[in-house]
Design a protein around this motif. Structure first.
Motif, mmCIF file in Angstrom:
data_model
loop_
_atom_site.group_PDB
_atom_site.id
_atom_site.type_symbol
_atom_site.label_atom_id
_atom_site.label_comp_id
_atom_site.label_asym_id
_atom_site.label_seq_id
_atom_site.Cartn_x
_atom_site.Cartn_y
_atom_site.Cartn_z
ATOM 1 N N THR A 198 0.991 -1.191 0.297
ATOM 2 C CA THR A 198 0.348 -0.280 -0.084
ATOM 3 C C THR A 198 0.780 1.215 0.164
ATOM 4 O O THR A 198 1.903 1.320 0.799
ATOM 5 C CB THR A 198 -0.955 0.087 0.870
ATOM 6 O OG1 THR A 198 -1.797 0.883 1.234
ATOM 7 C CG2 THR A 198 -0.123 0.314 2.030
ATOM 8 N N ASN A 199 0.143 2.253 -0.250
ATOM 9 C CA ASN A 199 0.879 3.751 -0.110
ATOM 10 C C ASN A 199 0.403 4.223 0.679
ATOM 11 O O ASN A 199 0.915 5.242 1.193
ATOM 12 C CB ASN A 199 0.645 4.162 -1.558
ATOM 13 C CG ASN A 199 1.310 4.069 -2.774
ATOM 14 O OD1 ASN A 199 2.721 3.804 -2.678
ATOM 15 N ND2 ASN A 199 1.438 3.887 -4.075
ATOM 16 N N SER A 200 -0.857 3.903 1.298
ATOM 17 C CA SER A 200 -1.151 4.322 2.406
ATOM 18 C C SER A 200 -0.960 4.252 3.906
ATOM 19 O O SER A 200 -0.619 3.119 4.165
ATOM 20 C CB SER A 200 -2.482 4.211 2.324
ATOM 21 O OG SER A 200 -3.420 4.848 3.612
ATOM 22 N N LYS A 201 -0.127 5.461 4.116
ATOM 23 C CA LYS A 201 0.622 5.243 5.756
ATOM 24 C C LYS A 201 -0.863 4.845 6.998
ATOM 25 O O LYS A 201 -0.551 4.376 7.780
ATOM 26 C CB LYS A 201 0.728 6.744 5.762
ATOM 27 C CG LYS A 201 1.906 6.738 7.678
ATOM 28 C CD LYS A 201 2.216 8.354 7.582
ATOM 29 C CE LYS A 201 2.805 7.276 8.749
ATOM 30 N NZ LYS A 201 3.492 9.038 9.473
ATOM 31 N N ARG A 202 -1.877 6.103 6.595
ATOM 32 C CA ARG A 202 -3.315 5.376 7.007
ATOM 33 C C ARG A 202 -3.439 4.306 7.527
ATOM 34 O O ARG A 202 -3.672 2.992 8.728
ATOM 35 C CB ARG A 202 -4.685 6.316 7.222
ATOM 36 C CG ARG A 202 -5.837 6.147 8.337
ATOM 37 C CD ARG A 202 -6.751 6.869 6.793
ATOM 38 N NE ARG A 202 -7.437 6.649 7.538
ATOM 39 C CZ ARG A 202 -9.215 6.517 7.778
ATOM 40 N NH1 ARG A 202 -9.030 6.197 6.598
ATOM 41 N NH2 ARG A 202 -10.198 6.373 8.491
ATOM 42 N N ILE A 203 -3.343 3.344 6.267
ATOM 43 C CA ILE A 203 -4.149 2.120 6.373
ATOM 44 C C ILE A 203 -2.882 1.093 7.155
ATOM 45 O O ILE A 203 -3.477 0.414 7.826
ATOM 46 C CB ILE A 203 -4.179 0.975 4.988
ATOM 47 C CG1 ILE A 203 -5.755 1.778 4.433
ATOM 48 C CG2 ILE A 203 -4.034 0.126 4.383
ATOM 49 C CD1 ILE A 203 -5.516 1.789 2.613
ATOM 50 N N ASP A 232 4.991 -0.108 -3.949
ATOM 51 C CA ASP A 232 4.475 0.581 -3.153
ATOM 52 C C ASP A 232 5.248 1.340 -1.326
ATOM 53 O O ASP A 232 6.109 0.275 -1.749
ATOM 54 C CB ASP A 232 3.063 0.329 -2.968
ATOM 55 C CG ASP A 232 2.352 -0.410 -3.469
ATOM 56 O OD1 ASP A 232 2.207 -0.310 -4.297
ATOM 57 O OD2 ASP A 232 0.942 -0.482 -3.189
ATOM 58 N N TYR A 274 5.147 0.828 1.467
ATOM 59 C CA TYR A 274 4.992 -0.010 2.185
ATOM 60 C C TYR A 274 4.779 -1.363 1.595
ATOM 61 O O TYR A 274 3.623 -1.815 1.029
ATOM 62 C CB TYR A 274 3.458 0.030 3.468
ATOM 63 C CG TYR A 274 3.754 1.357 3.777
ATOM 64 C CD1 TYR A 274 4.397 1.518 4.929
ATOM 65 C CD2 TYR A 274 2.857 2.243 3.460
ATOM 66 C CE1 TYR A 274 5.014 3.334 5.227
ATOM 67 C CE2 TYR A 274 3.356 4.055 3.893
ATOM 68 C CZ TYR A 274 3.882 3.842 5.043
ATOM 69 O OH TYR A 274 3.794 5.504 5.757
ATOM 70 N N ASP A 322 -5.392 -3.138 0.276
ATOM 71 C CA ASP A 322 -5.604 -2.179 1.205
ATOM 72 C C ASP A 322 -6.444 -1.272 1.013
ATOM 73 O O ASP A 322 -7.110 -0.263 1.299
ATOM 74 C CB ASP A 322 -4.639 -1.913 0.994
ATOM 75 C CG ASP A 322 -3.852 -0.999 -0.708
ATOM 76 O OD1 ASP A 322 -4.480 -2.056 -1.557
ATOM 77 O OD2 ASP A 322 -3.521 -0.360 -0.878
ATOM 78 N N GLN A 323 -7.077 -1.592 -0.797
ATOM 79 C CA GLN A 323 -8.283 -0.611 -0.728
ATOM 80 C C GLN A 323 -9.507 -1.039 -0.097
ATOM 81 O O GLN A 323 -10.656 -0.385 -0.217
ATOM 82 C CB GLN A 323 -8.597 -0.698 -3.047
ATOM 83 C CG GLN A 323 -6.817 -0.198 -3.363
ATOM 84 C CD GLN A 323 -7.360 -0.739 -4.849
ATOM 85 O OE1 GLN A 323 -7.687 -2.048 -4.708
ATOM 86 N NE2 GLN A 323 -7.104 0.117 -5.478
ATOM 87 N N GLY A 355 -9.917 0.090 2.869
ATOM 88 C CA GLY A 355 -9.900 1.245 2.914
ATOM 89 C C GLY A 355 -11.225 2.054 3.054
ATOM 90 O O GLY A 355 -11.592 2.906 3.577
ATOM 91 N N LYS A 397 -13.618 3.486 6.238
ATOM 92 C CA LYS A 397 -14.585 4.580 5.237
ATOM 93 C C LYS A 397 -16.129 4.598 5.831
ATOM 94 O O LYS A 397 -16.847 5.157 6.175
ATOM 95 C CB LYS A 397 -14.367 5.195 4.171
ATOM 96 C CG LYS A 397 -15.224 6.368 3.271
ATOM 97 C CD LYS A 397 -15.318 6.379 1.898
ATOM 98 C CE LYS A 397 -15.909 7.749 1.497
ATOM 99 N NZ LYS A 397 -15.631 7.731 0.169
#
Length: 370
Positions: free
Chosen positions: A62-67, A185, A187, A348-349, A352, A356
């Motif tokens: 993932t590229n999302s730090k939050r995830i 990515d 991560y 990861d999607q 996410g 949400k």
């Protein structure tokens, strides 16, 4: 017992929603028709003690730090960058196609700039890129398309490149350097103790009850809940009213080799033109497990069976939109996840989308309680 939320499915979508809702003080029931948690990401040790993924390889990126930080609350990580080779014309070549692939395949010695020029010279320009064939030909030209993409696509999807939306081919980039990582990515890690251990922690709250081997349709009349979170097939929920949404399935053939420490040089080898299977994955590459033997899985695409891949075609998206419009008319139900949203989501999607969805449910509950 009355529950604030009933969640159908104990995979990523269901587990994330359950964890977030329970953390907000809600009482949650999770049901799953399978006899295990984790959905398709479930892993276990086979009879020889090798940690395997029964439903094929699942590599987290993932590229999302939050995830990444969210999931880090439930697992330690093992750094892992996935690499894939394709068996073409009797040799193994890096995929996605990069400078090494081109030089070895054609007996060249191009530098990065010359590789860019080579790709430019073989591309077939397309005024409009509407199909996967358009996307591939405009990226790498006809010969590379035939060697690496057309046969694999035909096996995987049961359709020609020209019959699939452009987005399918767009998932695989082309590189002019020697980067042979399948993903780029920020991560790239694997759960250190496996996915199932991570799911156990996610679902470990005393405010979460999990019932396995439980079909929602058989128990829904006996369960009282305030809101339903549905992560299964949206068309199945509505009794296939408009017809079934098309999926591709897979047949996984697992094999253990007791006297082989390593079967192949990378985690996955694709077979675009040879054999009925599309790829072979060796799990020890992914997990880092030390074992005197090794376990592999061959994947055979099928038209029927468990729904794994939504088929990305315009007419299928139109059918999904009919179901989605129907879903929006139903109160007290949230549809989330790959099957419920008919999306070719990465893990990861899904996380996410589920975060949400859970946040919206928590905010809605807070407003209703004011």
């Amino acid at each position: 017992m009355k529950y604030d939320f009933l969640i159908v499915g104990a995979g990523f979508a269901g587990a994330v929603c359950a964890e977030r809702l329970a953390a907000s003080g809600k009482r949650v029931l999770v049901v799953d028709k399978r006899n295990h948690i984790g959905g398709n990401a479930y892993d276990r040790h086979d009879e020889n003690g090798v940690l395997i993924h029964p439903y094929g390889p699942h590599i987290f990126h993932t590229n999302s730090k939050r995830i990444f930080e969210y999931l880090s609350a439930f697992t330690d990580w093992r750094f892992y960058e996935h690499r894939v080779k394709a068996y073409v014309d009797g040799g193994l070549y890096p995929i996605p196609i990069n400078r090494t692939t081109i030089n070895r395949l054609y007996g060249l010695d191009l530098n990065e700039q010359a590789t860019v020029a080579f790709l430019e010279s073989v591309r077939e320009a397309r005024g409009t890129v509407s199909t996967s064939e358009d996307a591939v030909l405009s990226s790498v030209g006809r010969d590379l398309c035939e060697k690496f993409f057309r046969g694999y696509t035909r096996k995987q999807w049961g359709l020609d490149l020209s019959e699939l939306s452009a987005g399918v081919a767009a998932r695989i980039p082309t590189r002019s350097n020697d980067d042979d990582r399948y993903f780029t990515d920020t991560y790239q890690f694997m759960p250190a103790q496996g996915y199932t251990a991570m799911f156990e922690r996610m679902l470990g709250s005393p405010d979460i009850e999990v019932r396995l081997s439980t079909d929602y349709n058989e128990v829904k009349a006996s369960i009282e809940c305030g809101h339903l979170v549905y992560t299964g097939r949206i068309d199945a929920y509505f009794g296939y009213r408009f017809g079934k949404l098309p999926y591709r399935s897979l047949d996984f053939q697992h094999q253990h080799l007791s006297d082989v420490e390593r079967f192949q040089t990378t985690g996955t080898v694709n077979y675009p033109n040879d054999h009925e299977y599309t790829r072979i994955t060796e799990f020890k590459h992914l997990t880092g497990q030390q074992h005197q033997g090794t376990s592999i899985v061959r994947e055979y695409p099928r038209a029927e069976g468990e729904p794994y891949y939504p088929i990305p075609r315009k007419e299928n998206e139109a059918l999904f939109l009919r179901y989605n419009a129907l879903a929006e008319t139903v109160a007290d139900i949230t549809f989330v996840g790959r099957l419920a949203q008919y999306r070719y989501y990465n893990m990861d999607q899904v996380v996410g989308a589920s975060l949400k969805a859970a946040e919206g449910l928590i905010q809605g509950a807070a407003i209703s309680e004011c």
